[in-house]
Design a protein around this motif. Sequence first.
Motif, PDB file in Angstrom:
ATOM      1  N   LEU A  35     139.236  58.254   4.237  1.00  0.00           N
ATOM      2  CA  LEU A  35     139.093  59.398   3.345  1.00  0.00           C
ATOM      3  C   LEU A  35     140.135  59.306   2.238  1.00  0.00           C
ATOM      4  O   LEU A  35     141.297  58.958   2.490  1.00  0.00           O
ATOM      5  CB  LEU A  35     139.293  60.702   4.120  1.00  0.00           C
ATOM      6  N   VAL A  36     139.702  59.640   1.015  1.00  0.00           N
ATOM      7  CA  VAL A  36     140.571  59.597  -0.156  1.00  0.00           C
ATOM      8  C   VAL A  36     140.213  60.794  -1.032  1.00  0.00           C
ATOM      9  O   VAL A  36     139.027  61.095  -1.213  1.00  0.00           O
ATOM     10  CB  VAL A  36     140.345  58.292  -0.964  1.00  0.00           C
ATOM     11  N   TRP A  37     141.206  61.479  -1.565  1.00  0.00           N
ATOM     12  CA  TRP A  37     140.928  62.546  -2.519  1.00  0.00           C
ATOM     13  C   TRP A  37     140.594  61.936  -3.872  1.00  0.00           C
ATOM     14  O   TRP A  37     141.377  61.180  -4.431  1.00  0.00           O
ATOM     15  CB  TRP A  37     142.134  63.467  -2.685  1.00  0.00           C
ATOM     16  N   ALA A  38     139.420  62.287  -4.397  1.00  0.00           N
ATOM     17  CA  ALA A  38     138.999  61.883  -5.745  1.00  0.00           C
ATOM     18  C   ALA A  38     138.693  63.162  -6.513  1.00  0.00           C
ATOM     19  O   ALA A  38     137.567  63.418  -6.924  1.00  0.00           O
ATOM     20  CB  ALA A  38     137.770  60.973  -5.679  1.00  0.00           C
ATOM     21  N   THR A  39     139.705  63.974  -6.672  1.00  0.00           N
ATOM     22  CA  THR A  39     139.545  65.311  -7.225  1.00  0.00           C
ATOM     23  C   THR A  39     140.528  65.557  -8.353  1.00  0.00           C
ATOM     24  O   THR A  39     141.584  64.919  -8.414  1.00  0.00           O
ATOM     25  CB  THR A  39     139.740  66.368  -6.108  1.00  0.00           C
ATOM     26  N   THR A  40     140.189  66.499  -9.207  1.00  0.00           N
ATOM     27  CA  THR A  40     141.114  66.870 -10.268  1.00  0.00           C
ATOM     28  C   THR A  40     142.339  67.592  -9.716  1.00  0.00           C
ATOM     29  O   THR A  40     143.331  67.747 -10.408  1.00  0.00           O
ATOM     30  CB  THR A  40     140.426  67.769 -11.316  1.00  0.00           C
ATOM     31  N   TRP A  41     142.280  68.001  -8.440  1.00  0.00           N
ATOM     32  CA  TRP A  41     143.451  68.584  -7.790  1.00  0.00           C
ATOM     33  C   TRP A  41     144.550  67.533  -7.645  1.00  0.00           C
ATOM     34  O   TRP A  41     145.716  67.879  -7.502  1.00  0.00           O
ATOM     35  CB  TRP A  41     143.089  69.083  -6.389  1.00  0.00           C
ATOM     36  N   MET A  42     144.160  66.264  -7.623  1.00  0.00           N
ATOM     37  CA  MET A  42     145.058  65.140  -7.414  1.00  0.00           C
ATOM     38  C   MET A  42     145.985  65.421  -6.220  1.00  0.00           C
ATOM     39  O   MET A  42     145.512  65.786  -5.166  1.00  0.00           O
ATOM     40  CB  MET A  42     145.773  64.782  -8.707  1.00  0.00           C
ATOM     41  N   ALA A  43     147.294  65.247  -6.357  1.00  0.00           N
ATOM     42  CA  ALA A  43     148.219  65.390  -5.226  1.00  0.00           C
ATOM     43  C   ALA A  43     148.221  66.801  -4.652  1.00  0.00           C
ATOM     44  O   ALA A  43     148.507  66.998  -3.469  1.00  0.00           O
ATOM     45  CB  ALA A  43     149.632  64.992  -5.645  1.00  0.00           C
ATOM     46  N   GLU A  44     147.868  67.792  -5.458  1.00  0.00           N
ATOM     47  CA  GLU A  44     147.824  69.164  -4.953  1.00  0.00           C
ATOM     48  C   GLU A  44     146.748  69.347  -3.887  1.00  0.00           C
ATOM     49  O   GLU A  44     146.818  70.304  -3.105  1.00  0.00           O
ATOM     50  CB  GLU A  44     147.582  70.155  -6.095  1.00  0.00           C
ATOM     51  N   ALA A  45     145.763  68.443  -3.822  1.00  0.00           N
ATOM     52  CA  ALA A  45     144.751  68.532  -2.768  1.00  0.00           C
ATOM     53  C   ALA A  45     145.404  68.438  -1.399  1.00  0.00           C
ATOM     54  O   ALA A  45     144.992  69.119  -0.458  1.00  0.00           O
ATOM     55  CB  ALA A  45     143.699  67.430  -2.940  1.00  0.00           C
ATOM     56  N   ASN A  46     146.444  67.617  -1.284  1.00  0.00           N
ATOM     57  CA  ASN A  46     147.152  67.496  -0.004  1.00  0.00           C
ATOM     58  C   ASN A  46     147.977  68.737   0.316  1.00  0.00           C
ATOM     59  O   ASN A  46     148.235  69.030   1.473  1.00  0.00           O
ATOM     60  CB  ASN A  46     148.044  66.253   0.010  1.00  0.00           C
ATOM     61  N   GLU A  47     148.376  69.472  -0.695  1.00  0.00           N
ATOM     62  CA  GLU A  47     149.169  70.679  -0.486  1.00  0.00           C
ATOM     63  C   GLU A  47     148.297  71.920  -0.282  1.00  0.00           C
ATOM     64  O   GLU A  47     148.626  72.784   0.533  1.00  0.00           O
ATOM     65  CB  GLU A  47     150.082  70.918  -1.686  1.00  0.00           C
ATOM     66  N   MET A  48     147.190  71.996  -1.018  1.00  0.00           N
ATOM     67  CA  MET A  48     146.387  73.222  -1.028  1.00  0.00           C
ATOM     68  C   MET A  48     145.100  73.133  -0.204  1.00  0.00           C
ATOM     69  O   MET A  48     144.659  74.134   0.344  1.00  0.00           O
ATOM     70  CB  MET A  48     146.030  73.581  -2.478  1.00  0.00           C
ATOM     71  N   VAL A  49     144.489  71.960  -0.142  1.00  0.00           N
ATOM     72  CA  VAL A  49     143.181  71.828   0.503  1.00  0.00           C
ATOM     73  C   VAL A  49     143.307  71.252   1.912  1.00  0.00           C
ATOM     74  O   VAL A  49     142.734  71.788   2.863  1.00  0.00           O
ATOM     75  CB  VAL A  49     142.222  70.973  -0.363  1.00  0.00           C
ATOM     76  N   SER A  50     144.038  70.165   2.049  1.00  0.00           N
ATOM     77  CA  SER A  50     144.160  69.515   3.363  1.00  0.00           C
ATOM     78  C   SER A  50     144.571  70.475   4.483  1.00  0.00           C
ATOM     79  O   SER A  50     143.953  70.472   5.544  1.00  0.00           O
ATOM     80  CB  SER A  50     145.129  68.331   3.300  1.00  0.00           C
ATOM     81  N   PRO A  51     145.596  71.314   4.281  1.00  0.00           N
ATOM     82  CA  PRO A  51     145.979  72.216   5.372  1.00  0.00           C
ATOM     83  C   PRO A  51     144.859  73.172   5.779  1.00  0.00           C
ATOM     84  O   PRO A  51     144.716  73.499   6.956  1.00  0.00           O
ATOM     85  CB  PRO A  51     147.164  72.998   4.791  1.00  0.00           C
ATOM     86  N   ARG A  52     144.062  73.600   4.834  1.00  0.00           N
ATOM     87  CA  ARG A  52     142.971  74.531   5.131  1.00  0.00           C
ATOM     88  C   ARG A  52     141.843  73.863   5.909  1.00  0.00           C
ATOM     89  O   ARG A  52     141.062  74.522   6.565  1.00  0.00           O
ATOM     90  CB  ARG A  52     142.446  75.135   3.850  1.00  0.00           C
ATOM     91  N   LEU A  53     141.767  72.526   5.784  1.00  0.00           N
ATOM     92  CA  LEU A  53     140.728  71.778   6.484  1.00  0.00           C
ATOM     93  C   LEU A  53     141.256  71.085   7.734  1.00  0.00           C
ATOM     94  O   LEU A  53     140.501  70.440   8.458  1.00  0.00           O
ATOM     95  CB  LEU A  53     140.113  70.734   5.548  1.00  0.00           C
ATOM     96  N   GLY A  54     142.546  71.170   7.957  1.00  0.00           N
ATOM     97  CA  GLY A  54     143.131  70.484   9.113  1.00  0.00           C
ATOM     98  C   GLY A  54     143.184  68.983   8.915  1.00  0.00           C
ATOM     99  O   GLY A  54     143.169  68.225   9.881  1.00  0.00           O
ATOM    100  N   LEU A  55     143.262  68.557   7.669  1.00  0.00           N
ATOM    101  CA  LEU A  55     143.333  67.127   7.352  1.00  0.00           C
ATOM    102  C   LEU A  55     144.786  66.707   7.169  1.00  0.00           C
ATOM    103  O   LEU A  55     145.612  67.494   6.704  1.00  0.00           O
ATOM    104  CB  LEU A  55     142.575  66.826   6.054  1.00  0.00           C
ATOM    105  N   PRO A  56     145.086  65.459   7.493  1.00  0.00           N
ATOM    106  CA  PRO A  56     146.416  64.936   7.159  1.00  0.00           C
ATOM    107  C   PRO A  56     146.492  64.708   5.652  1.00  0.00           C
ATOM    108  O   PRO A  56     145.480  64.817   4.949  1.00  0.00           O
ATOM    109  CB  PRO A  56     146.445  63.598   7.909  1.00  0.00           C
ATOM    110  N   ALA A  57     147.658  64.378   5.167  1.00  0.00           N
ATOM    111  CA  ALA A  57     147.774  63.978   3.764  1.00  0.00           C
ATOM    112  C   ALA A  57     146.937  62.714   3.574  1.00  0.00           C
ATOM    113  O   ALA A  57     146.993  61.792   4.387  1.00  0.00           O
ATOM    114  CB  ALA A  57     149.230  63.717   3.403  1.00  0.00           C
TER     115      ALA A  57
END
Length: 150
Positions: A35-57
């Motif tokens: 899995l790789v973030w390909a989003t305009t959130w960029m690094a913020e996806a790991n701060e804002m989205v991953s925790p809500r989904l229970g995903l690691p960085a």
Amino acid sequence: MDSAAWQPNEGAGNPLLDRLDPDDGRRLLALTCQLVWATTWMAEANEMVSPRLGLPALPVIDWPDDDEDPAPRLHWKTVFLTQWAAGRPFVWIDDETTDADRRWVEAHHPAPALLHRVDPYRGLTDADFSVIRRWLTQLGVGPDGAHFNR
């Protein structure tokens, strides 16, 4: 932040975060691919989205800062994402891809690629996960992520 401690309305003012289904993290992790973030959130996806989904960085694609316009009717991510994949198979899950993007990737990317469009109002569904799992199986990726010959 621990995903179990996350509460609705902690979205830092972004209503899209409240639409996330925490169960999707488990289902994404069960896919037999990296899995790789390909989003305009960029690094913020790991701060804002991953925790809500229970995903690691996750690794993040750093989009270029250029103002170069994409080819007509292509999503602005298409060409760069294909370059980033560097000839490897990939699945791109997005709510903005079109048939033009699929045709371009098919014509310009040497490996198989699945560009799967998700309804932004429904999010990932069982049907979406079925399509992705079936594609990975047809590609020859086993449950443990190992490639096997068909």
